[in-house]
Design a protein around this motif. Sequence first.
Motif, PDB file in Angstrom:
ATOM      1  N   ASN A 199      -5.868  -5.608   9.293  1.00  0.00           N
ATOM      2  CA  ASN A 199      -6.575  -4.405   9.718  1.00  0.00           C
ATOM      3  C   ASN A 199      -5.574  -3.281   9.981  1.00  0.00           C
ATOM      4  N   GLY A 200      -4.638  -3.182   9.053  1.00  0.00           N
ATOM      5  CA  GLY A 200      -3.595  -2.161   9.153  1.00  0.00           C
ATOM      6  C   GLY A 200      -4.041  -0.820   8.589  1.00  0.00           C
ATOM      7  N   CYS A 201      -3.086  -0.017   8.130  1.00  0.00           N
ATOM      8  CA  CYS A 201      -3.365   1.367   7.763  1.00  0.00           C
ATOM      9  C   CYS A 201      -4.294   1.524   6.564  1.00  0.00           C
ATOM     10  N   GLY A 202      -4.281   0.529   5.654  1.00  0.00           N
ATOM     11  CA  GLY A 202      -5.124   0.636   4.472  1.00  0.00           C
ATOM     12  C   GLY A 202      -4.565   1.614   3.457  1.00  0.00           C
ATOM     13  N   MET A 203      -5.178   1.621   2.247  1.00  0.00           N
ATOM     14  CA  MET A 203      -4.716   2.536   1.192  1.00  0.00           C
ATOM     15  C   MET A 203      -5.906   3.276   0.605  1.00  0.00           C
ATOM     16  N   SER A 204      -5.719   4.568   0.321  1.00  0.00           N
ATOM     17  CA  SER A 204      -6.741   5.365  -0.357  1.00  0.00           C
ATOM     18  C   SER A 204      -6.641   5.063  -1.851  1.00  0.00           C
ATOM     19  N   ALA A 205      -7.609   5.605  -2.642  1.00  0.00           N
ATOM     20  CA  ALA A 205      -7.561   5.389  -4.092  1.00  0.00           C
ATOM     21  C   ALA A 205      -6.230   5.871  -4.659  1.00  0.00           C
ATOM     22  N   LYS A 206      -5.778   7.015  -4.159  1.00  0.00           N
ATOM     23  CA  LYS A 206      -4.511   7.553  -4.664  1.00  0.00           C
ATOM     24  C   LYS A 206      -3.339   6.649  -4.282  1.00  0.00           C
ATOM     25  N   GLU A 207      -3.393   6.168  -3.055  1.00  0.00           N
ATOM     26  CA  GLU A 207      -2.298   5.283  -2.627  1.00  0.00           C
ATOM     27  C   GLU A 207      -2.298   3.968  -3.398  1.00  0.00           C
ATOM     28  N   LEU A 208      -3.491   3.475  -3.717  1.00  0.00           N
ATOM     29  CA  LEU A 208      -3.557   2.256  -4.532  1.00  0.00           C
ATOM     30  C   LEU A 208      -2.891   2.508  -5.874  1.00  0.00           C
ATOM     31  N   GLU A 209      -3.213   3.656  -6.444  1.00  0.00           N
ATOM     32  CA  GLU A 209      -2.591   4.045  -7.713  1.00  0.00           C
ATOM     33  C   GLU A 209      -1.083   4.145  -7.577  1.00  0.00           C
ATOM     34  N   ASP A 210      -0.692   4.917  -6.587  1.00  0.00           N
ATOM     35  CA  ASP A 210       0.744   5.206  -6.450  1.00  0.00           C
ATOM     36  C   ASP A 210       1.545   3.948  -6.121  1.00  0.00           C
ATOM     37  N   ASN A 211       1.057   3.211  -5.145  1.00  0.00           N
ATOM     38  CA  ASN A 211       1.866   2.099  -4.638  1.00  0.00           C
ATOM     39  C   ASN A 211       1.760   0.841  -5.484  1.00  0.00           C
ATOM     40  N   LEU A 212       0.556   0.582  -6.008  1.00  0.00           N
ATOM     41  CA  LEU A 212       0.389  -0.665  -6.754  1.00  0.00           C
ATOM     42  C   LEU A 212       0.363  -0.440  -8.260  1.00  0.00           C
ATOM     43  N   GLY A 213       0.233   0.832  -8.684  1.00  0.00           N
ATOM     44  CA  GLY A 213       0.228   1.114 -10.114  1.00  0.00           C
ATOM     45  C   GLY A 213       1.617   1.462 -10.614  1.00  0.00           C
ATOM     46  N   THR A 214       2.484   1.784  -9.697  1.00  0.00           N
ATOM     47  CA  THR A 214       3.847   2.104 -10.094  1.00  0.00           C
ATOM     48  C   THR A 214       4.764   1.035  -9.535  1.00  0.00           C
ATOM     49  N   ILE A 215       5.310   0.298 -10.472  1.00  0.00           N
ATOM     50  CA  ILE A 215       6.192  -0.771 -10.025  1.00  0.00           C
ATOM     51  C   ILE A 215       7.469  -0.152  -9.476  1.00  0.00           C
ATOM     52  N   ALA A 216       7.984  -0.763  -8.458  1.00  0.00           N
ATOM     53  CA  ALA A 216       9.200  -0.300  -7.800  1.00  0.00           C
ATOM     54  C   ALA A 216       8.978   0.986  -7.015  1.00  0.00           C
ATOM     55  N   LYS A 217       7.719   1.276  -6.729  1.00  0.00           N
ATOM     56  CA  LYS A 217       7.455   2.389  -5.804  1.00  0.00           C
ATOM     57  C   LYS A 217       7.079   1.761  -4.473  1.00  0.00           C
ATOM     58  N   SER A 218       7.851   2.096  -3.476  1.00  0.00           N
ATOM     59  CA  SER A 218       7.582   1.522  -2.178  1.00  0.00           C
ATOM     60  C   SER A 218       7.049   2.573  -1.224  1.00  0.00           C
ATOM     61  N   GLY A 219       5.753   2.472  -0.956  1.00  0.00           N
ATOM     62  CA  GLY A 219       5.166   3.359   0.039  1.00  0.00           C
ATOM     63  C   GLY A 219       5.820   3.126   1.387  1.00  0.00           C
ATOM     64  N   SER A 220       6.233   1.903   1.613  1.00  0.00           N
ATOM     65  CA  SER A 220       6.838   1.570   2.902  1.00  0.00           C
ATOM     66  C   SER A 220       8.174   2.256   3.095  1.00  0.00           C
ATOM     67  N   LEU A 221       8.948   2.275   1.999  1.00  0.00           N
ATOM     68  CA  LEU A 221      10.255   2.930   2.104  1.00  0.00           C
ATOM     69  C   LEU A 221      10.062   4.429   2.354  1.00  0.00           C
ATOM     70  N   ASP A 222       9.101   5.023   1.628  1.00  0.00           N
ATOM     71  CA  ASP A 222       8.816   6.448   1.829  1.00  0.00           C
ATOM     72  C   ASP A 222       8.424   6.701   3.283  1.00  0.00           C
ATOM     73  N   PHE A 223       7.610   5.796   3.781  1.00  0.00           N
ATOM     74  CA  PHE A 223       7.134   5.924   5.154  1.00  0.00           C
ATOM     75  C   PHE A 223       8.309   5.908   6.126  1.00  0.00           C
ATOM     76  N   LYS A 224       9.186   4.947   5.886  1.00  0.00           N
ATOM     77  CA  LYS A 224      10.354   4.803   6.757  1.00  0.00           C
ATOM     78  C   LYS A 224      11.211   6.067   6.680  1.00  0.00           C
ATOM     79  N   ASP A 225      11.396   6.544   5.446  1.00  0.00           N
ATOM     80  CA  ASP A 225      12.219   7.741   5.275  1.00  0.00           C
ATOM     81  C   ASP A 225      11.635   8.935   6.022  1.00  0.00           C
TER      82      ASP A 225
END
Length: 625
Positions: free
Chosen positions: A78-104
């Motif tokens: 029950n964490g932050c969840g992902m929007s349609a765009k985030e699903l695309e960005d984070n899971l459609g692009t390999i080696a894209k880390s939403g988590s790293l961006d978040f940390k940055d």
Amino acid sequence: MAKKQFKAQSKKLLDMMIHSIYTNKDIFLRELISNASDALDKLYYHSLQQDVSGLTRDDYKIEIAVDKDARTQTVSDNGCGMSAKELEDNLGTIAKSGSLDFKDGMENKSEVEIIGQFGVGFYSAFMVADRVTVVSRVHGSDEANKWESTGVDGYTVTPCEKETAGTTITLQIKADTDDEKYGQYLDTYKIREIVSKYSDYIRYPIMMDTETQKLKEGTENEYETVTEPTQLNSMVPLWRKNKNEITKEEYDTFYQSKFYDYEAPLHTIHSKTEGQISYDALLYIPAHAAYDYYTKEFEKGLQLYTNGVLIMDKCADLLPDYFSFVKGLVDSADLTLNISRETLQQDHLLKLIAKNLEKKIKSELEKLLQNDREAYEQFFKAFGLQLKFGVYNGFGIHKDTLQDLLLFYSSSEKKPVTLKEYVSRMREDQKTIYYACGETTDKIDLLPQADAVKSKGFEVLYCTDDVDEFALRMLREYDGKSFTNICASDLDLETEDEKKAVEDENAAARDLLDKMKGYLGGAVDTVRFTGKLKTYPVCLTSEGALSLEMEKVLDRLPNSSGAKAQLALEINRDHPIAQKLRDLSGTDDEKLEKYTKILYAQGCLISGKPLENPVQLSELICELM
Ligand code: ADP
């Protein structure tokens, strides 16, 4: 609905990853749990900034469920969840880390400990699943979306229903093959095992329905199977707590369950280091050597965690060979991980940690030696051999680290002593540290040479392990004092007058002695009289660089070079046998030869050198009887 295609390189990358990045399929679950934990961290972080979640931290959890019939495993959070765009960005692009961006993007990075960084872990699910479905709803939004993919042929993102915010990932587990039993990922037992191995210290509860036997209400001995939510992880990394909050019992229990030992550890080292690199280390010195410790099968190493997630079970680089007996773990968020997070990149920080740990272990052992001699002796009995090998290996480069940790049995103290203690007791006229080698301390005690040195009032160190003399030779000296094997010929214990008298006597008996040497056909280099033997008639001493003990050890090696010690047969000038030999020379040389051979055999027996011809000895004795 049109399928969107992975870009060409991505396709390749995904395929490569699924089949070659990971050596161990189990870790897919570690990756999904780490992502869920990151999602909860992010929500928590947002909720600190503004009140968005409506949840308290106690509500945060990760849930695992299986459906054996449908062959699915589900990981939900029950964490932050992902929007349609985030699903695309984070899971459609390999080696894209939403988590790293978040940390940055975070202002204060130490506030939460985000695990993800490479943007690939998620895809490890395809190692065990034919199809992966991610249903996600962002907190505070009514919209939910579904991302779905069977791996290499692309993915879809479609709107869908989801009752609660957060993310649910469903894996359609592959069919079993001859080599791989994917069905195991539907077993509670297996899931428990993976979680407790890799994700035990995730800071949110990981829940799963499990079956337990319970006493039926109203009965005394009737049991029923009940299914109830069970927490799979222990959550509390003991090493993160403050030392003064941890009892000895907690340390011990942790060690015994984690490292499978039936006995409590001999010593526990818990250290927290901050600075150039920050890490927590929890190290244990076992009370006894594991059954396979001195075998080739033994693998040294410490467990390595980053942010509470197990990265390596046995990180060998963290321990030098001579401290390989140490068990334990290191947790550091500062390390550069390899993309699979199964290994580390060659990392100078790792070297730095290893160096620090080595110093720490050494100083703890020194403390133990000083403050709890009994425990130290127990330690040395179990692992002293490893320390001595450590001195010997690498041409002695570790001797400064190790020499003060060594113990040798002392002839005068009748117990193990350190070199420092020995040297502190040395007499002013004593130039060297005396040692003797043999199978047991009792046998060494009976050596004629030991008797000679002890009677002069010197302490002798008794070496009973094969490696001992090699290690001492590698040390060369301790505190400026050399080492002398008392079975070497150059003991220099006599006064000048005594020496002169013996020399004269040997010169006068040259013919006799040469004859005797000849009878032995090259087995010894010299035969001579000596004044050092008190009551013993004879002894064998070694003259060159190789001692008799070393010859024995080398002989036992599989590819022995057959190197031989140079030997002298020494006969006690004050013993009646000396006169007997003189009398026989010239009058009964046949008997002189037999006596010589028997004396040599005696020398061998006393020093533990195997007899080349035991039958001949027994015949000679019978002839003379
Ligand atoms: P990493 O975790 O190293 O960033 P992953 O491939 O495992 O890489 O995940 C890619 C991204 O997808 C993550 O960085 C995160 O933004 C997003 N993500 C994955 N799982 C979840 C989840 N359960 N909840 C929210 N976001 C997620």
